[in-house]
Design a protein around this motif. Structure first.
Motif, short mmCIF file in Angstrom:
data_model
loop_
_atom_site.label_atom_id
_atom_site.label_comp_id
_atom_site.label_asym_id
_atom_site.label_seq_id
_atom_site.Cartn_x
_atom_site.Cartn_y
_atom_site.Cartn_z
N THR A 31 0.85 -1.19 0.00
CA THR A 31 0.00 0.00 0.00
C THR A 31 0.89 1.25 0.00
OG1 THR A 31 -1.66 -1.22 1.27
CG2 THR A 31 -1.89 1.19 1.16
N GLU A 32 0.44 2.29 -0.73
CA GLU A 32 1.14 3.58 -0.75
C GLU A 32 0.23 4.65 -0.16
OE1 GLU A 32 2.52 4.67 -4.57
OE2 GLU A 32 3.76 2.88 -4.87
N VAL A 33 0.87 5.60 0.53
CA VAL A 33 0.11 6.68 1.15
C VAL A 33 0.98 7.93 1.11
CG1 VAL A 33 0.96 6.11 3.47
CG2 VAL A 33 -1.16 7.43 3.21
N ASN A 34 0.33 9.08 0.89
CA ASN A 34 1.05 10.35 0.90
C ASN A 34 1.37 10.77 2.32
OD1 ASN A 34 1.10 10.69 -1.88
ND2 ASN A 34 -0.89 11.74 -1.91
N GLY A 37 -1.26 11.38 5.35
CA GLY A 37 -2.51 10.69 5.07
C GLY A 37 -2.77 9.54 6.04
N ASN A 38 -4.01 9.00 6.01
CA ASN A 38 -4.41 7.84 6.82
C ASN A 38 -4.54 6.64 5.91
OD1 ASN A 38 -4.62 9.64 8.97
ND2 ASN A 38 -6.82 9.99 8.61
N VAL A 39 -4.18 5.47 6.43
CA VAL A 39 -4.21 4.26 5.62
C VAL A 39 -4.61 3.07 6.49
CG1 VAL A 39 -1.74 3.79 6.00
CG2 VAL A 39 -2.88 2.88 3.97
#
Length: 697
Positions: A31-34, A37-39
């Motif tokens: 998974t990728e997240v900026n 951000g929330n993931v």
């Protein structure tokens, strides 16, 4: 079908409620997240009975409110984790684990590793050529039809950026470049992406932008680009303008040829004449105004630069001209005996080739060779026809001065050359031609001092209005020479300019022979013609067209200031003498600083004559002192005089007395008595100082 489905679901529910084995429903995935951000990392289990836990990078990860929290209902089998405000510390390998349902069961679960990538926007991409960085907007120089190599580097990004290449708006195919990704040594969680482009460039690419685009989701605009301007160098190609389409008439038509070159870098134009080895011109434009027969040729034009040379392009110039008699032979002028005849040949040229014939006048002594253009088709020069016709010339007459053509009085200005010319006719040719004045006589073709009697110059008979005689012109040139002379009446005594303007000081002078040295002098400075010093430029002498042996000397003072206001003196010198003249410069303008003090005469440079005089005076004084010292030595004056009456001959006599006395003393000692010998007082006087000096020692 519906019945079977219902039955299957009921069976699964029954098995779950009866202590069935734990199995995966959903494992976490990459998974990728900026940043910020929330993931959620999903982890769901069928028939969950054990305890859920998470590990990051192989170490247990606890739950912290507001940062790491359970996302679903763990009792229902949802062990997903929610990560708030993602940052670089959350980047890593995550795995979900579930303990066994009982100590005897073997249904403990460990998920496959799921990579959590916290995106980091990479730096703006950069271009490099052979390890040298190329700034955006600069030129990238390559040669046409050759492969050029360039790199695009994107650093400190997570994940690595995807790099694409564009020329103008056209994207280049991926097979022309290769991207490699390596972790950064300084920040191990980030990547460096390097894309190497190898592309063959064409002439049409010149001036277009070559863009490197780094695509990354962490960029605000999802991509960043950097570009260079393609400088595609290519060999010249030439085109020709101005090639004539019709006939070119000598002395009437103008011809302008232009060699237009398309090249990068700029090419040098080379014009040649077919059949000649030397270069005709290096200028892009060749102009014949007006065209003449000597311009008839085939001209080629080509361009050359560092890449190569163009194919030459040629144009033929064929100038048409009217007939002209070249020669009447076997000689233009022939002397024959009275009543004899001679045969003359007539040669003429023209384009198209003329036809030649002879016309005779009323007198048997007259005849002329005539060439006429009979064909307007235009033959080549090598096809000019030659024709001959006998001409009878009867020779008679004695020399005769053409008094009507002679100027009785010749008047010139002082310093100018005087030319005295007399026209006369003589057939046969004159045997002797002389000039006389006073008691002097000078034959044609000779000179004496300033007087030059030129050789006879033959002119056409018709120009004198005669028919049967040859006409000669005799001239005598009188040449005046002397020291240079400034034309004071032509010189502006004071030159006035505004402050900041250029001042031009000009002095006209005449000099025959030509001046050997021309200088400008002001204050302690001196500047020779043709040189410059700071704001002062002494131009080369400009010879005047209106008067022979006269020149203009110019001194230019650039950006004149108030301090430049003074007299500027021109010095002119030749082997006959010299002259000088002063011109004042006045500069208008407000002076913001105190006026410059006048340099005292002691600060002015010492002239060479003064230096020579001082040196000669010093030498004279030195000779006088030397002679005086020699005189004093010879006459024994001052410190060279002898003390008392002592002479060298006295020393010799004393020496002989001492020796004789010594002999007498020996004899006396032998007898035991000491006697004083009369006449030895001098010896005793000499011995006493010797004894005293011995006692002192």
């Amino acid at each position: 079908m519906l019945v079977r489905l219902v039955t299957c679901l009921a069976t699964i529910a029954l098995l779950q409620g009866c202590g069935a084995v734990q199995t995966w429903n959903q494992e976490p995935t990459r998974t990728e997240v900026n940043p910020g951000g929330n993931v959620v990392l999903a982890c769901k289990i069928y028939n969950k009975q054990g305890s859920c836990s998470w590990q990051k990078d192989g170490k247990p990860q606890g739950m912290f409110s507001g940062k790491y929290e359970w996302s679903g209902d763990r009792e229902a089998g949802d062990c997903s984790i929610r990560i708030f405000d993602a940052s670089e510390v959350d980047d890593g390998d995550w795995e979900c684990q579930v303990t066994a349902s009982s100590f005897t069961a073997h249904d403990a679960l460990t998920s496959r590793i799921a990579e959590l990538v916290v995106r980091v926007a990479p730096n703006r991409p950069q271009m490099e050529v052979e390890t040298l960085q190329v700034a955006s907007g600069q030129n990238f120089t390559v040669q046409e039809e050759r492969t050029g190599k360039i790199k695009c580097i994107s650093r400190f990004g997570n994940p690595p950026a995807e790099i694409k290449w564009f020329i103008g708006e056209e994207e280049l195919p991926a097979e022309e470049y290769e991207q490699t990704n390596v972790t950064e040594a300084e920040r191990s969680k980030t990547w460096m992406a390097v894309s190497s482009l190898e592309h063959t460039y064409h002439k049409e690419d010149h001036g277009l932008p070559l863009r490197c685009v780094a695509v990354h989701q962490a960029y605000r605009t999802k991509s960043e680009a950097v570009e260079v301007i393609l400088d595609v160098q290519y060999a010249p190609t030439v085109t020709l303008e101005g090639a004539p389409s019709g006939d070119i008439e000598e002395g009437v038509d103008d011809v302008t040829l232009r060699c237009l070159v398309d090249a990068n870098p700029a090419a040098k134009v080379v014009w040649r004449v077919l059949g000649e080895t030397d270069v005709f011109s290096f200028l892009p434009e060749v102009k014949f105004s007006p065209a003449s027969r000597r311009h008839s040729a085939t001209y080629t034009c080509e361009g050359r630069n560092s890449v190569g040379a163009s194919d030459p392009i040629s144009v033929k110039i064929d100038v048409k001209y009217g007939p002209r008699v070249l020669q009447v032979g076997p000689a233009p002028v022939m002397t024959v005996a009275l009543h004899n005849h001679t045969l003359l040949e007539c040669l003429a040229e023209g384009k198209p080739a003329p036809q030649v014939h002879v016309e005779t006048g009323k007198s048997p002594a007259k005849g002329r060779c005539v060439g006429q253009l009979m064909d307007k088709g235009g033959k080549k020069a090598s096809e000019i026809e030659e024709m001959s016709m006998p001409i009878t010339l009867e020779v008679v007459g004695a020399p005769q001065v053409l008094r009507d053509t002679v100027e009785r009085n010749v008047q010139v200005e002082k310093g100018e050359d005087a030319l005295i010319q007399v026209m006369f006719c003589s057939d046969p040719r004159p045997l002797r031609t002389t000039w006389e004045w006073g008691s002097l006589q000078l034959e044609a073709g000779n000179d004496k001092g300033r007087y030059v009697a030129e050789n006879l110059a033959q002119v056409p008979c018709t120009s004198a209005g005669l028919t049967d005689l040859l006409v000669f012109g005799g001239s005598m040139a009188v040449e005046f020479s002397g020291a240079p002379q400034v034309l004071r009446y032509t010189v502006e005594r004071n030159v006035q300019v505004e402050k900041g303007e250029d001042a031009l000081i000009q002095v006209m002078f005449c000099s025959d022979p030509r001046p050997l040295r021309t200088t400008w002098e002001w204050g302690s400075l001196q500047l020779e013609a043709g040189n410059d010093k700071g704001r002062y430029v002494a131009e080369n002498l400009a010879q005047q067209d209106t008067r022979e042996d006269c020149y203009a000397a110019r001194l230019r003072v650039q950006h004149a200031d108030v301090a430049d206001a003074r007299d500027y003196i021109l010095n002119v010198e030749n082997d006959k003498g010299k002259d000088r003249y002063a011109v004042g410069l006045r500069v208008n303008g407000h002076v913001d600083k105190p006026p410059l003090q006048r340099v005292p005469p002691s600060a002015e440079p010492v002239s060479m004559s003064t230096v020579i005089g001082i040196v000669i005076a010093c030498l004279v004084v030195l000779v006088i002192v030397t002679l005086f010292v020699l005189y004093a030595f010879k006459t024994e004056k001052w410190c060279f005089s002898q003390r008392g009456d002592f002479k060298p001959t006295d020393l010799e006599s004393d020496k002989s007395d001492i020796e004789s006395q010594k002999g007498n003393n020996d004899n006396a000692n032998t007898n035991g008595n000491t006697k004083l010998v009369p006449g030895n007082e001098k010896q005793q006087q000499l011995q006493q100082p010797q004894q005293q000096s011995g006692e002192k020692r």
